[in-house]
Write an enzyme that holds these catalytic residues in place. Structure first.
Site, short mmCIF file in Angstrom:
data_model
loop_
_atom_site.label_atom_id
_atom_site.label_comp_id
_atom_site.label_asym_id
_atom_site.label_seq_id
_atom_site.Cartn_x
_atom_site.Cartn_y
_atom_site.Cartn_z
N ASP A 1 -50.08 8.25 -22.45
CA ASP A 1 -49.02 8.09 -23.44
C ASP A 1 -47.68 7.63 -22.87
O ASP A 1 -46.81 7.21 -23.61
CB ASP A 1 -48.76 9.43 -24.16
N GLY B 1 -50.78 8.25 -29.33
CA GLY B 1 -49.36 8.54 -29.21
C GLY B 1 -48.92 9.45 -30.34
O GLY B 1 -48.33 9.02 -31.32
N HIS C 1 -60.60 7.02 -28.39
CA HIS C 1 -60.82 7.27 -26.97
C HIS C 1 -61.10 6.05 -26.12
O HIS C 1 -61.08 6.15 -24.89
CB HIS C 1 -61.89 8.34 -26.79
N MET D 1 -59.42 -19.14 -10.95
CA MET D 1 -59.61 -18.10 -11.96
C MET D 1 -58.46 -17.08 -11.92
O MET D 1 -58.16 -16.43 -12.90
CB MET D 1 -60.95 -17.40 -11.80
N GLN E 1 -55.39 -17.80 -11.84
CA GLN E 1 -54.28 -18.26 -12.68
C GLN E 1 -54.68 -18.29 -14.15
O GLN E 1 -53.86 -18.49 -15.01
CB GLN E 1 -53.86 -19.66 -12.27
N ARG F 1 -42.11 -21.53 1.29
CA ARG F 1 -41.85 -21.20 -0.12
C ARG F 1 -42.08 -19.73 -0.42
O ARG F 1 -42.76 -19.36 -1.39
CB ARG F 1 -42.72 -22.09 -1.02
#
Ligand code: ATP
Length: 742
Positions: free
Chosen positions: A169, A212, A301, A621, A623, A694
């Site tokens: 929660d 919640g 659940h 994969m 990205q 970079r």
């Protein structure tokens, strides 16, 4: 170690020899609890403490016997990727009584356990604190009744307690994220994404009920992450007359050619009279007022199930290690604490301060002081709510900021993507466009990065154009790696022609998304996985931590043949134990000569007869696919902040019809630094960046590298100078709400 700087604190100087640590999970289960248990056990054993599982939460502690057993390194093998909790969790009535706690104390003393790691919600942690406070009294009582020796009372005089919040929660004050929340969000978003395709086909409205009872975090962040039409949470009851407002909004969205509506309802949603708003009630309303085909889905659940996300595994692993450090450092005067994350920094907070604040939220809600409740939830929650409000409703034109004679507030702002596509980019663009419009600006979209910009591929973009963008992977605007240098003149021309006052660039040196890597149950096999990232080893490193890897080769930490040899030997040793599986990650540019093939061949040759190898290059994969809830939410919030900053700068520098920009701070990079979001002038960044590779010269996550090694049983050095300070739960004033937090 001889080369350790004197001003730094290294944990290998701390010893757990002679100490016994008990670990238990209590209350509702949550994904990632196992990662925390594993980290506690391994870190505990690493520092030479004895570690005990306490099965079935406090019930096992009260019952004793086989419920409390000493464990070994291998006991926690292959549990990192398993959901729920392998040591069981329970609610225990007896522990709420003094008799129950007396039995528990006796059982602990029998084994010399005076250090406890409790992984649970606020109830479990409150119980733990009470137990600690009563501890010496309980021991006296045990001695008086002859159950333990007087000696034992003196010997085990203190009980140290460290809590880790495991709760899907995210309802615990003082912590940004609790263990399990991110995985629960994954489950919700998987369902929403799946539902969206069917809703789209049939033009349906879906009312989705998420967990919640007291806390709207899951509902709120899911709503942000999927661009829901409406959300109901306990902390923010809708205004009087919400029924009509909601229906108007839904039909407006349909009129804008939106083929579906998503409404998210938290289990505990209420209206301003404290009456519950149920998913059925919302459905009936939509059907009656609008006649839309409307369906209800109650997730239940499912949200607790499935494998823990990479984030939860990393969070829980870091917390587990920090918890053991906190136990080693605890003295009679240190209060019981919870370990948690603030931004990307580990912190310790007094347990009872957190519990009290959490209870105050409930009190504020009971007294219908909802603004107070939201504020008490913390800056991050408040920021989520504000961002949601900002993005979900387009203000009517009459309410938007207007041009004034003396001070223009309306500017032209362009958004563009650059670099490799990254999941979450579209969420960031959506947020930039909508916040920009709300700020009164005209928003422009640039297609295909700087190259497209130079070729004049720029057009105005509206609120509706970015509807449904949050959940989509890749870059809908199109992105190119081309840097602007070559096109500066042409870009400047386009800026002039279109009268662009500000430009928001979403991209990076290289995109670092998170990666999930599930270990396989295969025996005597080492998997060698190549990850992306250019020269940035973040994915390899964090993927390694999340997957429990044995090694992760990265560019930032040089490695040589001796290191490779040590790793192979380490794996050979490991195959002799009951853990017969190895995982090695290698960042694509970690070393030009020690390629993935080289490493694969080296391991294959050296491992002959002991283990065999498989390799896998993850490639693009990584990205692809839909963005994770974290990336959607992060992209959305960071982008909203960026546009607000741009607006402020434009207003500050606007004089007589012109915007005067200076190079010092009109070009900034917004990013997370330790615990806060910071705008950093690009001129400053020049000094901090390694332009050849970079990557930043300093990478914060490098300090987590030893964690992966420790948890894979290597002896290593771990700098703990940053951890260890006990902080206090921050009570922020309403004014602070839009600073720093994400
Ligand atoms: P969740 O967030 O899933 O509800 P929780 O830890 O708050 O988790 P609780 O049911 O409140 O779950 O508490 C779990 C157990 O902790 C209880 O069954 C009880 O054994 C113990 N406990 C809770 N509150 C107290 C307390 N005030 N005194 C002693 N023990 C407590």
């Amino acid at each position: 170690m001889a080369d350790q700087p004197a001003d730094k604190k290294f944990f290998e100087n701390l010893s757990g020899a002679g100490k016994a640590i008990g670990v238990l999970t209590s209350g509702g289960d949550a994904q990632g609890m196992n990662a925390a248990v594993r980290a506690v056990v391994r870190m505990g054993i690493y520092v030479e403490a004895k570690v005990y599982f306490i099965y079935e939460g406090y019930q096992g502690m009260v019952d004793g016997g086989d419920n409390i057993v000493e464990v070994s390194w291998e006991s926690v093998s292959s549990i990192l990727q398993v959901g729920g909790t392998v040591i069981g969790s329970a609610r225990c009535k007896e522990f709420r009584t003094r008799e129950g706690r007396l039995k528990a104390a006796f059982n602990l003393i029998q084994r010399g356990i005076t250090n406890l790691c409790v992984i649970g919600g606020d109830g479990s942690l409150t119980g733990a604190n009470l137990f600690r406070e009563e501890w010496s009294g309980l021991l006296e009582e045990l001695a008086q009744s002859g159950k333990i020796e007087e000696e034992a009372v003196k010997k085990y005089v203190y009980l140290n307690i460290v809590g880790m919040v495991g709760s899907i929660d995210n309802d615990f004050c003082g912590t940004d994220m609790t263990i399990g929340t991110d995985s629960a969000l994954h489950r919700i978003i998987e369902v929403v994404d799946a539902i969206m395709t069917t809703a789209q086909s049939h033009q349906r409205t879906f009312v989705l009920e998420v967990m919640g009872r007291h806390c709207g975090y899951l509902a709120l962040v899911s709503a942000l992450a999927c661009g829901a039409d409406w959300v109901f949470i306990p902390e923010y009851p809708p205004e009087e007359g919400w029924e009509d407002q909601m229906c108007v909004k839904l039909s407006e969205n349909r009129a804008r050619k939106k083929r579906l509506n998503i409404i998210i309802v938290a289990e505990g949603a209420i209206d301003s009279h404290n009456k519950s708003i149920t998913s059925e009630k919302v459905k009936d309303l939509v059907v009656q007022q609008l006649g839309f085909d409307t369906r209800v889905t109650i997730l239940g659940h499912v949200q607790r199930g499935g494998t823990p996300s990479a984030f939860d595994r990393i969070l829980a692993s870091r917390m587990g290690v920090e918890a053991v450090l906190a136990l080693l450092e605890a003295t009679a005067d240190t209060p019981a604490c919870v370990v948690s994350l603030s931004g990307n920094q580990a912190v310790r907070l007094p347990l009872m301060e957190c519990v009290q604040m959490t209870q105050e939220v409930q009190k504020a809600m009971d007294e219908r002081k909802f603004c107070e409740a939201v504020r008490l939830r913390g800056r991050s929650f408040e920021n989520n709510l504000n961002t949601y409000k900002l993005l979900s409703h387009r203000k009517p034109d009459t309410e938007l900021p207007k041009d004034h004679l003396s001070c223009s507030t309306n500017f032209n702002v362009a958004v563009l993507n650059v670099g490799a596509p990254a999941a979450g980019m579209n969420a960031a663009v959506r947020s930039a466009v909508r916040v920009g419009i709300t700020e009164g600006h005209t928003m422009f979209a640039v297609i295909d990065g700087f190259e497209g910009f130079a070729n004049g591929q720029i057009k105005e973009i509206s609120w509706g154009d970015v509807g449904g963008w949050t959940g989509q992977g890749g870059s809908l605007l199109g992105t190119k790696r081309t840097l602007p240098a070559k096109y500066l003149e042409k870009i400047a021309d386009q800026m002039r022609t279109n009268n662009i006052n500000a430009l928001m660039v979403i991209g990076g040196f290289e995109t670092c998304d998170r990666i999930k890597q599930s270990a396989s149950g295969t025996k005597r096999r080492v998997f060698i996985i190549e990850t992306m990232g250019g020269y940035c080893g973040y994915l390899a490193n964090m993927g390694g931590l999340a997957a429990g890897a044995d090694a992760a080769y990265i560019f930032e930490e040089k490695f040589d043949i001796r290191e490779l040899q040590a790793n192979v030997e380490h794996l050979t040793e490991k195959m002799k134990t009951s853990i017969q599986r190895g995982l090695v990650l290698r960042n694509e540019n970690s070393n030009e000569n020690y390629t993935t093939d080289f490493i694969y061949q080296l391991y294959s040759e050296e491992g002959k007869g002991v283990f065999d190898c498989r390799k896998n290059v993850l490639g693009h994969m990584q990205q692809g696919g839909a963005p994770s809830p974290f990336d959607r939410n992060f992209g959305t919030k960071i982008s909203a902040k960026a546009i607000q900053w741009i607006s402020k700068k434009l207003r500050e520098t606007y004089r007589r019809g012109k915007v005067f920009a200076n190079t010092e701070d009109s070009v900034c990079l917004l990013g997370m630094r330790r615990r806060n979001l910071l705008f950093q002038p690009v001129v400053e960044l020049k000094d901090q960046a390694d332009f050849v590779h970079r990557i930043p010269k300093e990478q914060w996550w490098l300090k987590l590298r030893p964690l992966m090694k420790i948890l894979a049983k290597y002896k290593t050095s771990y700098d703990v100078s940053d951890s260890g300070q006990l902080e206090h739960v921050a009570r922020h004033s309403p004014k602070e709400a839009d600073t720093g937090a994400i």
